[in-house]
Design an enzyme around this catalytic site. Sequence first.
Site, PDB file in Angstrom:
ATOM      1  N   TYR A  64      21.359  40.295 -37.433  1.00 44.39           N
ATOM      2  CA  TYR A  64      20.929  38.961 -37.888  1.00 44.39           C
ATOM      3  C   TYR A  64      20.276  38.172 -36.743  1.00 44.39           C
ATOM      4  O   TYR A  64      19.605  37.172 -37.000  1.00 44.39           O
ATOM      5  CB  TYR A  64      22.108  38.125 -38.387  1.00 44.39           C
ATOM      6  CG  TYR A  64      22.790  38.609 -39.642  1.00 44.39           C
ATOM      7  CD1 TYR A  64      22.199  39.535 -40.492  1.00 44.39           C
ATOM      8  CD2 TYR A  64      24.041  38.101 -39.994  1.00 44.39           C
ATOM      9  CE1 TYR A  64      22.841  39.955 -41.640  1.00 44.39           C
ATOM     10  CE2 TYR A  64      24.683  38.510 -41.140  1.00 44.39           C
ATOM     11  CZ  TYR A  64      24.084  39.447 -41.957  1.00 44.39           C
ATOM     12  OH  TYR A  64      24.731  39.845 -43.098  1.00 44.39           O
ATOM     13  N   GLY A  65      20.569  38.585 -35.505  1.00 44.95           N
ATOM     14  CA  GLY A  65      20.063  37.791 -34.374  1.00 44.95           C
ATOM     15  C   GLY A  65      20.791  36.465 -34.224  1.00 44.95           C
ATOM     16  O   GLY A  65      20.255  35.539 -33.610  1.00 44.95           O
TER      17      GLY A  65
END
Length: 327
Positions: A64-65
């Site tokens: 997802y970062g």
Amino acid sequence: MNDVRDMQYTTLGRTGLKVSVAGLGCGGFSRLGQGHGRSVAQSVDVVRAALDAGVNFLDTAENYGTEAIVGQAIKPSERDRLVISTKTMIVEAGQRRTPAQVVASLHGSLKRLRMERVDVFHLHAVSPQHVDHAIEVIAPALRKEQEAGRIGHLGITETAPNDHSHAALPKAIDSGLFDVVMVAFHLLHQNARERVFPLTRASGVATLLMFAVRRIFSEPGRLQATLEALVQRGELPAALLEDASPLGFLTPQPGPLGIIDAAYRYARHEPGVDVVLFGTGNIGHLHTNIQSILADPLPAQALALAQQRFGHLVGVGLDAPGIAARP
Ligand SMILES: NC(=O)c1ccc[n+]([C@@H]2O[C@H](COP(=O)([O-])OP(=O)(O)OC[C@H]3O[C@@H](n4cnc5c(N)ncnc54)[C@H](OP(=O)(O)O)[C@@H]3O)[C@@H](O)[C@H]2O)c1
């Protein structure tokens, strides 16, 4: 004046962890606002606002970062009262990951999260064709990480856009290796009621709910267009479209917020659901969504009608962000 409710907590199945019934999802299309061009500082503020509102369950993932944002937002002094969930893919670019690669991924997540332990470590978006690899190869290799205290509990999430009938989760639940599962369920995709919740309830496996709202209920026009397509495909009767608001029976107040509120309330009160994840990069949405999740169940008559009209639909509204999938 509106009645503002305080957060409610529940037990996360057989993990015994005490968690808020509303969990902050740090993925989806919003990814705490990163998906909509927000700054890291703005996303940190979203996490802080959730914690201030009593949310103690946060779900993120390697891809997802947002792990580093979660790590930045959480103060070391509050870590112990939080339940942090992250995930790793077991297939990357079409290749199955080895146990060593998955362990390295866990260690990378811990570093970004600035934590020594993650409470729930999920195998992410596991498809029916790879669930045996998860059970036979990956999960056993993670035992050592559990024994070393780096993982509290193992979890597994399905790949909703590719597994409409929830084929992967029953096998995972049956293996006894996973204490938590993440499953898609919403007003127009209700089949977890028969296929997943009876199994989790019987085994004490905890459930995290995803896709409660997604884009189908939050993007103006998308719900109507979806209903029209379902009528065209013969999956819904044409008469439904004669009603200016085909789901209006769920929403005493008209307008777009009505259906979002109804969709979160619908998910929250489904028997077998432990935590409803909500994804947002908007602090205003965060507060209204939490209040929806804390609100009373929808009237029994509306629930019965939702099942009668839409209970047969499968796989509706399960879109995923494009490119190298962030499921
Ligand atoms: N396979 C997997 O493991 C998997 C797959 C999907 C999701 N998940 C997890 O589940 C979490 C929840 O899923 P989701 O992110 O799709 O969440 P969701 O709560 O179902 O949908 C959130 C979407 O609706 C919008 N929205 C939310 N509240 C709104 C409001 N009050 N008014 C207008 N728009 C609103 C959000 O945009 P704004 O930013 O504008 O609010 C966002 O685009 C994810 O964050 C992730 O942690 C896991």
